[in-house]
Design a protein around this motif. Structure first.
Motif, short mmCIF file in Angstrom:
data_model
loop_
_atom_site.label_atom_id
_atom_site.label_comp_id
_atom_site.label_asym_id
_atom_site.label_seq_id
_atom_site.Cartn_x
_atom_site.Cartn_y
_atom_site.Cartn_z
N ALA A 82 0.84 -1.19 0.00
CA ALA A 82 0.00 0.00 0.00
C ALA A 82 0.88 1.24 0.00
CB ALA A 82 -0.92 0.01 1.22
N ILE A 83 0.32 2.35 -0.45
CA ILE A 83 0.99 3.65 -0.43
C ILE A 83 0.02 4.65 0.20
CG2 ILE A 83 1.97 5.52 -1.82
CD1 ILE A 83 2.50 3.42 -4.02
N LYS A 84 0.50 5.37 1.22
CA LYS A 84 -0.27 6.45 1.83
C LYS A 84 0.35 7.76 1.40
CE LYS A 84 -1.48 3.84 5.96
NZ LYS A 84 -1.35 3.78 7.43
N TYR A 85 -0.49 8.70 0.93
CA TYR A 85 0.03 9.98 0.43
C TYR A 85 -0.91 11.12 0.79
CZ TYR A 85 -3.35 9.39 -3.33
OH TYR A 85 -4.50 9.22 -4.04
N THR A 86 -0.38 12.33 0.72
CA THR A 86 -1.14 13.55 0.99
C THR A 86 -0.94 14.52 -0.16
OG1 THR A 86 -0.74 13.26 3.36
CG2 THR A 86 -1.46 15.44 2.64
N VAL A 87 -2.01 15.18 -0.59
CA VAL A 87 -1.92 16.21 -1.62
C VAL A 87 -1.97 17.57 -0.91
CG1 VAL A 87 -3.00 17.21 -3.66
CG2 VAL A 87 -3.11 14.74 -3.28
N ILE A 88 -1.01 18.44 -1.26
CA ILE A 88 -0.93 19.77 -0.66
C ILE A 88 -1.09 20.82 -1.76
CG2 ILE A 88 0.55 21.37 0.60
CD1 ILE A 88 0.66 19.13 2.39
N GLY A 89 -1.98 21.76 -1.54
CA GLY A 89 -2.15 22.86 -2.50
C GLY A 89 -3.15 22.54 -3.58
N GLY A 90 -3.15 23.38 -4.60
CA GLY A 90 -4.09 23.21 -5.69
C GLY A 90 -5.49 23.63 -5.29
N VAL A 91 -6.41 23.48 -6.23
CA VAL A 91 -7.80 23.85 -6.03
C VAL A 91 -8.66 22.60 -6.19
CG1 VAL A 91 -9.68 25.32 -6.83
CG2 VAL A 91 -7.32 26.16 -6.96
N LYS A 92 -9.34 22.22 -5.12
CA LYS A 92 -10.22 21.04 -5.17
C LYS A 92 -11.42 21.33 -6.06
CE LYS A 92 -9.01 19.01 -0.77
NZ LYS A 92 -9.51 18.40 0.45
N PRO A 93 -12.02 20.32 -6.65
CA PRO A 93 -11.77 18.90 -6.52
C PRO A 93 -10.58 18.44 -7.37
CG PRO A 93 -13.63 19.24 -7.99
CD PRO A 93 -13.21 20.60 -7.48
N TYR A 94 -10.01 17.31 -6.96
CA TYR A 94 -8.86 16.74 -7.66
C TYR A 94 -9.27 15.58 -8.55
CZ TYR A 94 -6.14 19.01 -3.91
OH TYR A 94 -5.59 19.90 -3.02
N ARG A 95 -8.39 15.30 -9.49
CA ARG A 95 -8.51 14.11 -10.33
C ARG A 95 -7.23 13.32 -10.12
NH1 ARG A 95 -10.71 13.13 -15.98
NH2 ARG A 95 -9.35 11.55 -16.86
N TYR A 96 -7.38 12.06 -9.73
CA TYR A 96 -6.25 11.18 -9.42
C TYR A 96 -6.05 10.19 -10.56
CZ TYR A 96 -7.40 12.72 -4.68
OH TYR A 96 -7.68 13.47 -3.56
N GLU A 97 -4.82 10.07 -11.05
CA GLU A 97 -4.49 9.04 -12.04
C GLU A 97 -3.25 8.31 -11.55
OE1 GLU A 97 -5.10 9.84 -16.37
OE2 GLU A 97 -5.11 11.92 -15.65
N ILE A 98 -3.36 7.00 -11.47
CA ILE A 98 -2.25 6.18 -10.98
C ILE A 98 -1.95 5.11 -12.01
CG2 ILE A 98 -1.51 4.58 -9.19
CD1 ILE A 98 -4.17 7.03 -8.33
N GLU A 99 -0.68 5.02 -12.38
CA GLU A 99 -0.22 3.96 -13.27
C GLU A 99 0.78 3.11 -12.54
OE1 GLU A 99 1.04 4.72 -17.24
OE2 GLU A 99 -0.43 6.31 -17.50
N GLY A 100 0.75 1.81 -12.82
CA GLY A 100 1.66 0.89 -12.15
C GLY A 100 2.15 -0.18 -13.10
#
Length: 90
Positions: free
Chosen positions: A20-38
């Motif tokens: 698992a990976i735990k992360y935090t997003v700082i800054g920007g203007v919500k809402p966010y769009r998350y894209e994860i490639e592996g």
């Protein structure tokens, strides 16, 4: 906008081959769009996309990454997290 990786739980910690990976997003203007490639898993590249503005997966994403700040059930490999905010900043 920044992404801070808070914790990486690898296969050796859980003992089940899943991490698992735990992360935090700082800054920007919500809402966010998350894209994860592996990595490739059984011949298919891991891809996850989630759009906070709709509350749904995007781009035909079949993997669940709607839990903001936590990616789980991951196999070993390299993952790239891309976050876009509501004004298009990455």
């Amino acid at each position: 906008m920044s992404i801070i990786v808070n914790d990486i739980i690898d296969d050796s910690v859980t003992g089940d081959g899943i991490g698992a990976i735990k992360y935090t997003v700082i800054g920007g203007v919500k809402p966010y769009r998350y894209e994860i490639e592996g990595p490739l898993i059984n011949g298919v590249r891991y891809y996850c996309c989630y759009d906070e503005s709709t509350g749904k997966p995007c781009n035909n994403s079949k993997n669940n990454c709607s839990t903001k700040g936590l990616l789980k059930d991951l196999f070993g490999g390299t993952y790239t997290i891309k976050i876009s905010d509501s004004v298009g900043s990455v």
